[in-house]
Design a protein around this motif. Sequence first.
Motif, PDB file in Angstrom:
ATOM      1  N   GLY A 133    -124.768   1.800  39.356  1.00 31.27           N
ATOM      2  CA  GLY A 133    -125.274   0.729  38.502  1.00 31.27           C
ATOM      3  C   GLY A 133    -126.386   1.192  37.591  1.00 31.27           C
ATOM      4  O   GLY A 133    -126.379   0.915  36.381  1.00 31.27           O
ATOM      5  N   TRP A 168    -128.650  -3.932  44.187  1.00 33.24           N
ATOM      6  CA  TRP A 168    -128.070  -4.013  42.843  1.00 33.24           C
ATOM      7  C   TRP A 168    -129.122  -4.419  41.818  1.00 33.24           C
ATOM      8  O   TRP A 168    -129.152  -3.892  40.701  1.00 33.24           O
ATOM      9  N   LEU A 181    -123.743   2.305  45.020  1.00 31.00           N
ATOM     10  CA  LEU A 181    -123.778   1.267  43.987  1.00 31.00           C
ATOM     11  C   LEU A 181    -125.074   1.322  43.184  1.00 31.00           C
ATOM     12  O   LEU A 181    -125.082   1.092  41.976  1.00 31.00           O
ATOM     13  N   GLY A 236    -121.460  -6.861  38.986  1.00 31.89           N
ATOM     14  CA  GLY A 236    -122.042  -6.437  40.260  1.00 31.89           C
ATOM     15  C   GLY A 236    -122.776  -7.560  40.961  1.00 31.89           C
ATOM     16  O   GLY A 236    -122.661  -7.737  42.183  1.00 31.89           O
ATOM     17  N   THR A 237    -123.528  -8.337  40.203  1.00 35.66           N
ATOM     18  CA  THR A 237    -124.261  -9.461  40.797  1.00 35.66           C
ATOM     19  C   THR A 237    -123.302 -10.500  41.366  1.00 35.66           C
ATOM     20  O   THR A 237    -123.512 -11.034  42.462  1.00 35.66           O
ATOM     21  N   LEU A 256    -117.420  -0.955  41.993  1.00 31.67           N
ATOM     22  CA  LEU A 256    -117.476  -2.399  42.231  1.00 31.67           C
ATOM     23  C   LEU A 256    -116.181  -2.905  42.873  1.00 31.67           C
ATOM     24  O   LEU A 256    -116.203  -3.743  43.790  1.00 31.67           O
ATOM     25  N   CYS A 306    -130.221  -2.301  38.583  1.00 32.99           N
ATOM     26  CA  CYS A 306    -130.272  -2.831  37.216  1.00 32.99           C
ATOM     27  C   CYS A 306    -131.653  -2.625  36.604  1.00 32.99           C
ATOM     28  O   CYS A 306    -131.776  -2.242  35.434  1.00 32.99           O
TER      29      CYS A 306
END
Length: 381
Positions: free
Chosen positions: A101, A149, A97, A120-121, A70, A153
């Motif tokens: 993630g 991302w 990522l 991350g968001t 990140l 998630c």
Amino acid sequence: MNAVDRSAVRHRITVNAGLGALFALVLAFTAVQYTRQGRSWAFDFAVGATMGAVALLRERRRGWAVSVGLVVSGAAAVVARVWDLPGEPGAAAILALLVLGGSAIRTLPTRAAAVTATAGTVIMAVGFLTADPGAGVTGTPFRVGIEGWCVACGVGLWLRFLDYRRHVGTEAVRRDERLALARELHDVVAHHITGMVLQAQGARIVGRGHSEKLDRSLAGIEEAGTEALASMRRVVGLLRDADDGATTSPGPEQLAELVRRFDGHGPAVRLCLPDEQMPWPPEVTTTVYRIVQESLTNILRHAAHARSATVSVTQEPDEVTVEITNDAAPGPARHRQDGGFGLIGMRERVEALGGTLRAGPGHGVGWAVVATLPVPSGESR
């Protein structure tokens, strides 16, 4: 390292090798595209390679890996905007990522996983909102990054849920196996304690007029108490349901009958028993039976194409070893056995008795299950 651990290591190596090849392909494709467009590709290549390396090394410290990913992606976005470079994160960085993630959210503690998802968001959203189209940098990479991302998630949460379900199922199997073992030992302990009570009552009567016989009765009480304690020691910490009824301990003849029932439904099964079998404690006898039963069932499910299987029981003065093998050709479906609930229950039972159980590929071909159970010398005579 046993066969199961080696199989897991090979699986991780294979997955990382595939990811490495995919990262290299994406980096090369992006560099070619940027070159054709007359854009600088070196910075994107460096960022993507760095992120890919972090993703491939994630197994050691997943929390630190996703944090580094990140930070690198956020710093790259700032540098790209300041120096008027193609927007970051690029395709390879976004792929990294996604891997970082999903892996972190799957395995990290709940609070750390939530912080990772939020961070991350935020990084992706800030990059998208602050992108300056007039400077030649659009928000498209960041929009793609946000979408990637979110996918990471979602995948991480789904895998986390599957891991939780498997953990719950595994614990349920272990608990059931403990209860089954405790039920089987209930009769053994009850038998010894009943004998102690009867001999104590007899000793009181004998001691009134025949004191010379009292020592013999007390010795019998001591022996029965020792056997009861030995049996109870094997199930320290196990739960027990006192309302369960009596159980039987299958002997060699039941083992032969079990093998006979499997003949005709799959590969031919050969049973090898020791020539002179000393009596085993009931919990050992029952465990050997259950291991053979579970292993033959797994052969029917996952290696029905095998030509033959062998059940071999060997006995030493202080231990019993049972080995079940088959000659099936290697196949991916059979490797599901190492994580099956049946073998989890068997391992729980064997380890509760102080033994060991190994399951994995055999020598060259096939699959092998080997269990070793201790037999106290006082109970194997």
